[in-house]
Design an enzyme around this catalytic site. Structure first.
Site, short mmCIF file in Angstrom:
data_model
loop_
_atom_site.label_atom_id
_atom_site.label_comp_id
_atom_site.label_asym_id
_atom_site.label_seq_id
_atom_site.Cartn_x
_atom_site.Cartn_y
_atom_site.Cartn_z
N PRO A 2 -4.61 8.69 1.56
CA PRO A 2 -4.25 9.81 2.38
C PRO A 2 -2.72 10.03 2.27
CG PRO A 2 -4.20 8.03 3.88
CD PRO A 2 -4.44 7.43 2.42
N GLU A 3 -2.68 11.40 1.76
CA GLU A 3 -1.17 11.90 2.02
C GLU A 3 -1.31 12.94 3.05
OE1 GLU A 3 0.99 12.55 -1.43
OE2 GLU A 3 -0.43 11.26 -2.77
N HIS A 93 -17.94 -1.95 5.95
CA HIS A 93 -16.36 -1.67 6.08
C HIS A 93 -15.89 -0.58 7.27
CE1 HIS A 93 -15.22 -3.91 2.64
NE2 HIS A 93 -15.94 -2.99 1.77
N ARG A 112 -10.11 -1.45 2.04
CA ARG A 112 -8.98 -2.45 1.81
C ARG A 112 -8.11 -2.81 2.95
NH1 ARG A 112 -5.55 0.29 -3.08
NH2 ARG A 112 -4.74 -1.63 -2.97
#
Length: 276
Positions: A2-3, A93, A112
């Site tokens: 994400p930005e 996850h 991650r």
DNA sequence: CGGCAAACCTGCGAGC
DNA sequence: TGCTCGCAGGTTTGCC
């Protein structure tokens, strides 16, 4: 993932699902993400009503009626997904699950685990170490060229590195740094302090334009980013340089292909002819 | 202070 | 088919 545009897309999804509603249950399925969950994480949220869901840089700030603030950063691969009914089996996850009084289930998934969640209070939030040194938001309110020039004037680093530095401007990441520099016709290697005057005006305008358009498109979905509904963002189709090495430049079309280089360990995509 | 590499962690695509 | 390698949207830390 994400930005700024992707985080803003998530915020816009979460806000109507959370604001004014109560967290009836908060379940963590592991002791940590990038950092351990703070003590009493679940208890400090359970039974509280959400006052607001805001964004600062790439951080989501969820404020509760007792002044507690949940700070969430999505790292590279974090995502929130809202299930209005019949949630599927837990993914491996899915690390945090919020049950909301409106019947919704909201899950935080992060393969991650570079993301993290922390708790603070409204009073202490501005001094939180993760937020303290962050620079101005590039949109709302808009970043002016002179403001940008001022923040770059003492920077020896290449402009690309300066744009990625969250202390200079908030929320820009690798994709939008490449795209904004291309739109402004500025070389990623140019010394940041030399981006002044007309160049700074052009870059400030390019940053705002690319971020606003990406927000309108629901962000960019490469692999991980999804809107909270599960829908893909579609701004990746509008990339002019990112991920397009070898393809023709859309501006100087015929013979010059988009190039790729490494700067401080990250890929920079650029047009060697358009960017100076 | 500046800049770079490495670290954190998993998944995926490419190449052999 | 299966293994290894490199690479990925972020940020911090430690070392020149």
């Amino acid at each position: 993932m994400p930005e700024l545009p992707e985080v803003e897309t998530v915020r816009r999804g979460l806000a109507p699902a959370l604001e004014g509603h109560t967290l009836s249950r908060v379940q963590m399925y592991r002791p940590n993400l990038r950092f351990p969950f703070p003590d009493g994480f679940g208890q400090r949220l359970t039974g509280k009503t959400v006052k607001s869901v805001e964004r600062r840089a790439k951080f989501l700030l969820i404020t509760l009626d007792d002044g507690t603030v949940l700070i969430s950063h999505l790292g590279m691969s974090g995502s929130f997904r809202i299930y209005e009914a019949d949630p599927p089996a837990l993914d491996k996850h899915d690390h945090v699950v919020f049950q909301v009084s409106n019947g919704f289930e909201i899950r935080y998934n992060d393969p991650r685990r570079f993301g993290f969640m922390d708790l603070t209070t409204e009073a202490e939030m501005p001094d939180h170490p993760m937020l303290l040194k962050i620079g101005p938001e590039p949109v709302h309110p808009g970043l002016t060229g002179s403001e940008l020039a001022e923040r770059l004037k003492n920077k020896v680093a290449p402009i690309k590195a300066a744009l990625l530095d969250q202390r200079v401007i908030a929320g820009i990441g690798n994709i939008y740094a490449c795209e904004a520099l291309f739109m402004a016709g500025i070389s990623a290697k140019r010394k940041a302090s030399t981006v002044q005057g007309g160049r700074a005006d052009k870059l400030a305008a390019a940053i705002q334009e690319v971020l606003l358009k990406a927000i309108e498109a629901g962000g960019a979905s490469l692999k991980d980013h999804r809107q909270t509904s599960g829908e893909l963002g579609y701004f990746q189709h509008s990339f002019q340089v990112y991920g397009r090495a070898g393809e023709a430049c859309s501006v100087c079309v015929p013979d010059v292909p988009i190039s790729k280089m490494t700067q401080s360990g990250r890929s920079t995509f650029f047009c060697p002819r358009c960017q100076r």
